[in-house]
Design an enzyme around this catalytic site. Structure first.
Site, short mmCIF file in Angstrom:
data_model
loop_
_atom_site.label_atom_id
_atom_site.label_comp_id
_atom_site.label_asym_id
_atom_site.label_seq_id
_atom_site.Cartn_x
_atom_site.Cartn_y
_atom_site.Cartn_z
N LYS A 80 23.78 41.99 29.42
CA LYS A 80 25.25 41.41 29.75
C LYS A 80 25.63 40.54 28.68
O LYS A 80 24.54 39.67 28.10
CB LYS A 80 25.18 40.88 31.16
CG LYS A 80 26.71 40.81 31.78
CD LYS A 80 27.04 42.06 32.72
CE LYS A 80 28.57 42.05 33.00
NZ LYS A 80 28.63 43.10 33.97
N VAL A 180 42.65 46.77 47.69
CA VAL A 180 43.02 48.31 47.35
C VAL A 180 43.58 48.22 45.94
O VAL A 180 44.72 48.85 45.66
CB VAL A 180 43.90 49.09 48.42
CG1 VAL A 180 43.15 49.25 49.80
CG2 VAL A 180 45.17 48.11 48.86
N GLY A 181 42.79 47.75 45.11
CA GLY A 181 43.18 47.80 43.78
C GLY A 181 42.52 49.38 43.18
O GLY A 181 42.74 50.14 43.79
P1 NAD Z 1 41.14 45.24 40.90
O1 NAD Z 1 41.56 44.02 40.41
O2 NAD Z 1 41.83 46.56 40.52
O3 NAD Z 1 41.32 45.41 42.87
C1 NAD Z 1 40.85 44.21 43.19
C2 NAD Z 1 41.89 44.29 44.45
O4 NAD Z 1 41.69 43.29 45.44
C3 NAD Z 1 43.33 43.73 44.10
O5 NAD Z 1 44.44 44.70 44.64
C4 NAD Z 1 43.46 42.37 44.69
O6 NAD Z 1 44.80 42.03 44.88
C5 NAD Z 1 42.81 42.66 46.15
N1 NAD Z 1 42.42 41.24 46.39
C6 NAD Z 1 41.79 40.26 45.85
N2 NAD Z 1 41.54 39.40 46.82
C7 NAD Z 1 41.53 39.75 48.11
C8 NAD Z 1 41.29 39.18 49.25
N3 NAD Z 1 40.94 37.84 49.33
N4 NAD Z 1 41.68 40.12 50.33
C9 NAD Z 1 42.24 41.26 50.03
N5 NAD Z 1 42.42 41.72 48.84
C10 NAD Z 1 42.12 40.86 47.74
O7 NAD Z 1 39.59 45.33 40.86
P2 NAD Z 1 38.76 46.83 40.80
O8 NAD Z 1 38.58 47.61 39.59
O9 NAD Z 1 39.24 47.77 41.93
O10 NAD Z 1 37.43 46.50 41.45
C11 NAD Z 1 37.21 46.04 42.74
C12 NAD Z 1 35.72 45.39 42.91
O11 NAD Z 1 34.81 46.27 42.49
C13 NAD Z 1 35.50 44.27 42.10
O12 NAD Z 1 34.51 43.29 42.60
C14 NAD Z 1 34.68 44.72 40.74
O13 NAD Z 1 33.76 44.02 40.05
C15 NAD Z 1 34.00 45.76 41.43
N6 NAD Z 1 33.56 47.16 40.55
C16 NAD Z 1 34.61 47.92 40.04
C17 NAD Z 1 34.05 48.94 39.24
C18 NAD Z 1 35.37 49.99 38.64
O14 NAD Z 1 34.95 51.06 38.27
N7 NAD Z 1 36.49 49.51 38.54
C19 NAD Z 1 32.74 49.23 39.24
C20 NAD Z 1 31.77 48.69 39.63
C21 NAD Z 1 32.24 47.48 40.62
#
Ligand code: NAD
Length: 356
Positions: A80, A180-181
């Site tokens: 990392k 739900v991102g």
């Molecule tokens: P993202 O930023 O697109 O979505 C995160 C969502 O969470 C957003 O819609 C945000 O508004 C919401 N949020 C933040 N705080 C909140 C709360 N307290 N309550 C409810 N909703 C809340 O991120 P993502 O890419 O969807 O990733 C989500 C998680 O998964 C992260 O922790 C990321 O590190 C992990 N992750 C993502 C991937 C990937 O492929 N994108 C892979 C491995 C791990």
């Protein structure tokens, strides 16, 4: 805190500091292991309050990447990088200097996007080094890994459901999705397709409303989602959601989500087990994003990616079996599962101090 003091008794192979006075670049790359292959892991851009904080983070994250890759059956090590700063310090020259830093490791470390960095940044870094993945589809990359990550989380949920109820069907299971991102929204779609009963919450009202309108799922407040009565709670927002305050409030049978570092502290691993809740370790459940981006290292083979993502189901079952047999928490069992593969199939560098 000195570097060697920070590394302590952990087995990091290399910790390298990159500094470019002309652009202000200050970066640390930590390679935990190259036993199974090159150390792949994203570059995190964050305004760390101190160098100690940056060092602690990169050491912890690089070890987690090694475990994630190993448990997912990938021939990759774990590394990392952290870059100290925020977007205000970034320029193309900055990323070029960083690209040369990554290149100086000659492929021992392969970077990708992470918190604070984007596919556009990877595009600039790639002008200096070929050791980059996670680029946009139109930039010869594999594109957004989020739908793949969501599919992997579904496979982990199916395995947890089999472990709990004797059938892996999610039909009729009540699943509470926090966030739900990019991943959470794709996950909700898969769950609705699987006939699960979905309830969701997001601090962004528009993100939640779009799914409620389109799929007819139920929304609850962000204060209530963690204590929603359900079969599976799925944290898909931030880390640290499983902690001393939230665990007593949970009313789920299992936790399976995409968020990284869901357990706030090591004690929360024991705490959630004592609450009788099955926790599927995040680094196992969310590994499909890594599976997806790592496929850029050779000719992208969609069938192979799909098979590997499906394999998360078997990995979770093996880990849960081992946890039951050896009386371990699933998190400890997952770490041993990952370490065993590094010992068995690796080139023998990581655990050079002998059995642990
Ligand atoms: P993202 O930023 O697109 O979505 C995160 C969502 O969470 C957003 O819609 C945000 O508004 C919401 N949020 C933040 N705080 C909140 C709360 N307290 N309550 C409810 N909703 C809340 O991120 P993502 O890419 O969807 O990733 C989500 C998680 O998964 C992260 O922790 C990321 O590190 C992990 N992750 C993502 C991937 C990937 O492929 N994108 C892979 C491995 C791990």
């Amino acid at each position: 805190m000195g570097v060697f003091e920070a590394i302590g008794t952990d087995d990091h192979e290399r910790v390298v500091v990159g500094h470019d006075p002309a652009t202000g670049l200050r970066a640390i790359i930590a390679i935990y292991s190259t036993d199974l292959g090159p150390a792949l892991g994203g570059t995190r851009l964050f305004p760390y309050p101190s160098e100690d904080a940056a060092l602690t983070d990169v050491l912890r994250l690089s070890q987690a990447m090694a475990y994630k890759a190993s448990a997912a059956g990938l021939d990759l090590g774990g590394g990392k990088a952290v870059v100290i700063g925020d977007r205000s310090v970034i320029s193309d020259d900055f990323w070029h200097a960083y690209g040369r830093f990554v290149d100086s490791l000659a492929g021992a470390y392969i970077t990708a996007e992470d918190v604070g960095t984007t596919t556009a940044d990877m595009h600039v870094i790639a002008e200096e080094t070929k050791w980059v993945v996670g680029r946009a589809a139109e930039d010869h990359g594999a594109g957004d890994p989020s739908p793949a990550t969501a599919r992997g989380v579904v496979r982990a949920m199916q395995a947890a459901t089999l472990h709990l109820y004797g059938s892996d069907s999610l039909s009729g299971s009540r699943v509470a999705v926090q966030g739900v991102g990019k991943v959470g929204s794709a996950l909700v779609e898969y769950l609705v397709d699987a006939d699960a009963d979905v309830v969701l919450a997001d601090i962004n009202p528009a993100a939640a409303a779009a799914l409620v309108d389109r799929l007819g799922v139920k929304e609850v407040s962000t204060d209530d989602i963690l204590s929603e009565e359900c079969d599976i709670l799925s944290p898909c927002s931030l880390g640290g959601v499983l902690n001393v305050e939230t665990i007593p409030e949970l009313r789920c049978r299992a936790v399976v989500g995409s968020a990284n570092n869901q357990l706030a502290t090591e004690d929360d691993d024991e705490r959630i087990a004592e609450a009788g809740i099955l926790y599927v370790p995040d680094f196992v459940a969310n590994a499909a994003g890594l599976i997806h981006v790592s496929a850029e290292l050779s000719v992208f083979d969609a069938d192979q990616v799909s098979r590997r993502i499906s394999g998360i189901y078997d990995a979770v079952l093996s880990i849960l079996d081992r946890a039951s047999t050896d009386n371990l928490t699933p998190n400890d069992a997952a770490i041993r599962f990952a370490e065993d593969r590094i010992r068995r199939e690796g080139n023998g560098v990581t655990f050079r101090h002998g059995e642990q």
